[in-house]
Motif scaffolding. Structure first.
Motif, PDB file in Angstrom:
ATOM      1  N   GLN A  18       0.812  -1.206   0.000  1.00  0.00           N
ATOM      2  CA  GLN A  18       0.000   0.000   0.000  1.00  0.00           C
ATOM      3  C   GLN A  18       0.851   1.266   0.000  1.00  0.00           C
ATOM      4  N   VAL A  19       2.140   1.098  -0.078  1.00  0.00           N
ATOM      5  CA  VAL A  19       3.053   2.240  -0.090  1.00  0.00           C
ATOM      6  C   VAL A  19       4.099   2.010  -1.176  1.00  0.00           C
ATOM      7  N   ASP A  20       4.796   3.057  -1.550  1.00  0.00           N
ATOM      8  CA  ASP A  20       5.893   2.931  -2.509  1.00  0.00           C
ATOM      9  C   ASP A  20       7.063   2.271  -1.791  1.00  0.00           C
ATOM     10  N   MET A  21       7.352   1.018  -2.171  1.00  0.00           N
ATOM     11  CA  MET A  21       8.425   0.280  -1.488  1.00  0.00           C
ATOM     12  C   MET A  21       9.740   0.479  -2.209  1.00  0.00           C
ATOM     13  N   ARG A  22      10.736   0.901  -1.486  1.00  0.00           N
ATOM     14  CA  ARG A  22      12.091   1.008  -2.016  1.00  0.00           C
ATOM     15  C   ARG A  22      12.982   0.248  -1.056  1.00  0.00           C
ATOM     16  N   ALA A  23      13.087  -1.060  -1.261  1.00  0.00           N
ATOM     17  CA  ALA A  23      13.856  -1.920  -0.365  1.00  0.00           C
ATOM     18  C   ALA A  23      15.233  -2.182  -0.946  1.00  0.00           C
ATOM     19  N   THR A  24      16.215  -2.290  -0.070  1.00  0.00           N
ATOM     20  CA  THR A  24      17.562  -2.656  -0.504  1.00  0.00           C
ATOM     21  C   THR A  24      17.866  -4.112  -0.193  1.00  0.00           C
ATOM     22  N   GLY A  25      16.989  -4.756   0.565  1.00  0.00           N
ATOM     23  CA  GLY A  25      17.210  -6.149   0.920  1.00  0.00           C
ATOM     24  C   GLY A  25      15.909  -6.878   1.172  1.00  0.00           C
ATOM     25  N   VAL A  26      15.943  -8.186   0.900  1.00  0.00           N
ATOM     26  CA  VAL A  26      14.803  -9.065   1.150  1.00  0.00           C
ATOM     27  C   VAL A  26      15.302 -10.198   2.033  1.00  0.00           C
ATOM     28  N   LEU A  27      14.640 -10.411   3.154  1.00  0.00           N
ATOM     29  CA  LEU A  27      14.999 -11.479   4.085  1.00  0.00           C
ATOM     30  C   LEU A  27      13.894 -12.525   4.047  1.00  0.00           C
ATOM     31  N   ILE A  28      14.254 -13.768   3.730  1.00  0.00           N
ATOM     32  CA  ILE A  28      13.287 -14.865   3.676  1.00  0.00           C
ATOM     33  C   ILE A  28      13.640 -15.853   4.780  1.00  0.00           C
ATOM     34  N   ASP A  29      12.747 -15.996   5.753  1.00  0.00           N
ATOM     35  CA  ASP A  29      12.971 -16.900   6.886  1.00  0.00           C
ATOM     36  C   ASP A  29      12.275 -18.221   6.606  1.00  0.00           C
ATOM     37  N   ILE A  30      13.061 -19.279   6.395  1.00  0.00           N
ATOM     38  CA  ILE A  30      12.481 -20.597   6.121  1.00  0.00           C
ATOM     39  C   ILE A  30      12.744 -21.570   7.276  1.00  0.00           C
ATOM     40  N   SER A  31      12.965 -21.040   8.457  1.00  0.00           N
ATOM     41  CA  SER A  31      13.289 -21.893   9.608  1.00  0.00           C
ATOM     42  C   SER A  31      12.152 -22.837   9.973  1.00  0.00           C
ATOM     43  N   ALA A  32      10.922 -22.525   9.583  1.00  0.00           N
ATOM     44  CA  ALA A  32       9.794 -23.399   9.909  1.00  0.00           C
ATOM     45  C   ALA A  32       9.631 -24.539   8.907  1.00  0.00           C
ATOM     46  N   LEU A  33      10.396 -24.509   7.814  1.00  0.00           N
ATOM     47  CA  LEU A  33      10.274 -25.557   6.795  1.00  0.00           C
ATOM     48  C   LEU A  33      11.160 -26.746   7.127  1.00  0.00           C
ATOM     49  N   LYS A  52      16.713  -8.620  -7.310  1.00  0.00           N
ATOM     50  CA  LYS A  52      17.923  -8.139  -7.979  1.00  0.00           C
ATOM     51  C   LYS A  52      17.578  -7.118  -9.060  1.00  0.00           C
ATOM     52  N   ILE A  53      16.494  -7.351  -9.779  1.00  0.00           N
ATOM     53  CA  ILE A  53      16.046  -6.394 -10.797  1.00  0.00           C
ATOM     54  C   ILE A  53      15.762  -5.037 -10.152  1.00  0.00           C
ATOM     55  N   LEU A  54      15.247  -5.072  -8.918  1.00  0.00           N
ATOM     56  CA  LEU A  54      14.931  -3.843  -8.186  1.00  0.00           C
ATOM     57  C   LEU A  54      16.126  -3.353  -7.369  1.00  0.00           C
ATOM     58  N   ASP A  55      17.315  -3.919  -7.642  1.00  0.00           N
ATOM     59  CA  ASP A  55      18.561  -3.537  -6.983  1.00  0.00           C
ATOM     60  C   ASP A  55      18.545  -3.817  -5.477  1.00  0.00           C
ATOM     61  N   ALA A  56      17.923  -4.939  -5.110  1.00  0.00           N
ATOM     62  CA  ALA A  56      17.884  -5.362  -3.706  1.00  0.00           C
ATOM     63  C   ALA A  56      18.541  -6.738  -3.605  1.00  0.00           C
ATOM     64  N   ARG A  57      19.126  -7.024  -2.444  1.00  0.00           N
ATOM     65  CA  ARG A  57      19.773  -8.314  -2.178  1.00  0.00           C
ATOM     66  C   ARG A  57      18.816  -9.220  -1.425  1.00  0.00           C
ATOM     67  N   THR A  58      19.004 -10.522  -1.579  1.00  0.00           N
ATOM     68  CA  THR A  58      18.158 -11.499  -0.898  1.00  0.00           C
ATOM     69  C   THR A  58      19.014 -12.363   0.020  1.00  0.00           C
ATOM     70  N   VAL A  59      18.537 -12.548   1.251  1.00  0.00           N
ATOM     71  CA  VAL A  59      19.182 -13.433   2.217  1.00  0.00           C
ATOM     72  C   VAL A  59      18.138 -14.419   2.726  1.00  0.00           C
ATOM     73  N   VAL A  60      18.463 -15.698   2.676  1.00  0.00           N
ATOM     74  CA  VAL A  60      17.607 -16.747   3.228  1.00  0.00           C
ATOM     75  C   VAL A  60      18.191 -17.141   4.577  1.00  0.00           C
ATOM     76  N   VAL A  61      17.343 -17.192   5.592  1.00  0.00           N
ATOM     77  CA  VAL A  61      17.810 -17.539   6.939  1.00  0.00           C
ATOM     78  C   VAL A  61      17.071 -18.765   7.455  1.00  0.00           C
ATOM     79  N   GLY A  62      17.721 -19.468   8.373  1.00  0.00           N
ATOM     80  CA  GLY A  62      17.097 -20.582   9.074  1.00  0.00           C
ATOM     81  C   GLY A  62      16.979 -21.865   8.271  1.00  0.00           C
ATOM     82  N   MET A  63      17.838 -22.051   7.265  1.00  0.00           N
ATOM     83  CA  MET A  63      17.752 -23.245   6.431  1.00  0.00           C
ATOM     84  C   MET A  63      18.243 -24.469   7.206  1.00  0.00           C
ATOM     85  N   GLN A  64      17.379 -25.462   7.335  1.00  0.00           N
ATOM     86  CA  GLN A  64      17.724 -26.702   8.004  1.00  0.00           C
ATOM     87  C   GLN A  64      18.649 -27.525   7.105  1.00  0.00           C
TER      88      GLN A  64
END
Length: 101
Positions: A18-33, A52-64
């Motif tokens: 609902q807002v103009d998002m300008r993120a530099t990073g995306v954090l994906i928590d998959i610890s529950a998987l 990456k297209i939007l010039d943001a980095r992605t980090v996945v956390v909690g990978m079993q």
């Protein structure tokens, strides 16, 4: 700080931007998987590619370990995705712009 509502509708998550998002990073928590399949792997990969297209980095956390093994066995490399042990380390990684933690 803006809030982005995330609603659970059965087996789906509805995220309304609902807002103009300008993120530099995306954090994906998959610890529950406990397990992943090729669909989940592709979704993580596609999300990272879009970020990456939007010039943001992605980090996945909690990978079993079993999840990591499955991703390797499926041949999914998750190119451009960094990993971290937990959310705290993932946020630090995004803040400092490092590779993997």
């Amino acid at each position: 700080m803006e809030r982005i509502p995330i609603l659970r509708m059965g087996r789906l998550l509805l995220v309304t931007i609902q807002v103009d998002m300008r993120a530099t990073g995306v954090l994906i928590d998959i610890s529950a998987l406990d397990i992943v399949d090729s669909f989940i792997g592709r979704m993580i990969s596609n999300t990272a590619a879009m970020a990456k297209i939007l010039d943001a980095r992605t980090v996945v956390v909690g990978m079993q370990p079993a999840v990591a093994i499955t991703l390797v066995e499926l041949g999914l490399t998750l190119e451009g995705v960094s990993t971290a042990l937990n959310v705290e380390r993932g946020i630090k990684l995004l803040e400092r712009g490092g590779a993997c933690a």
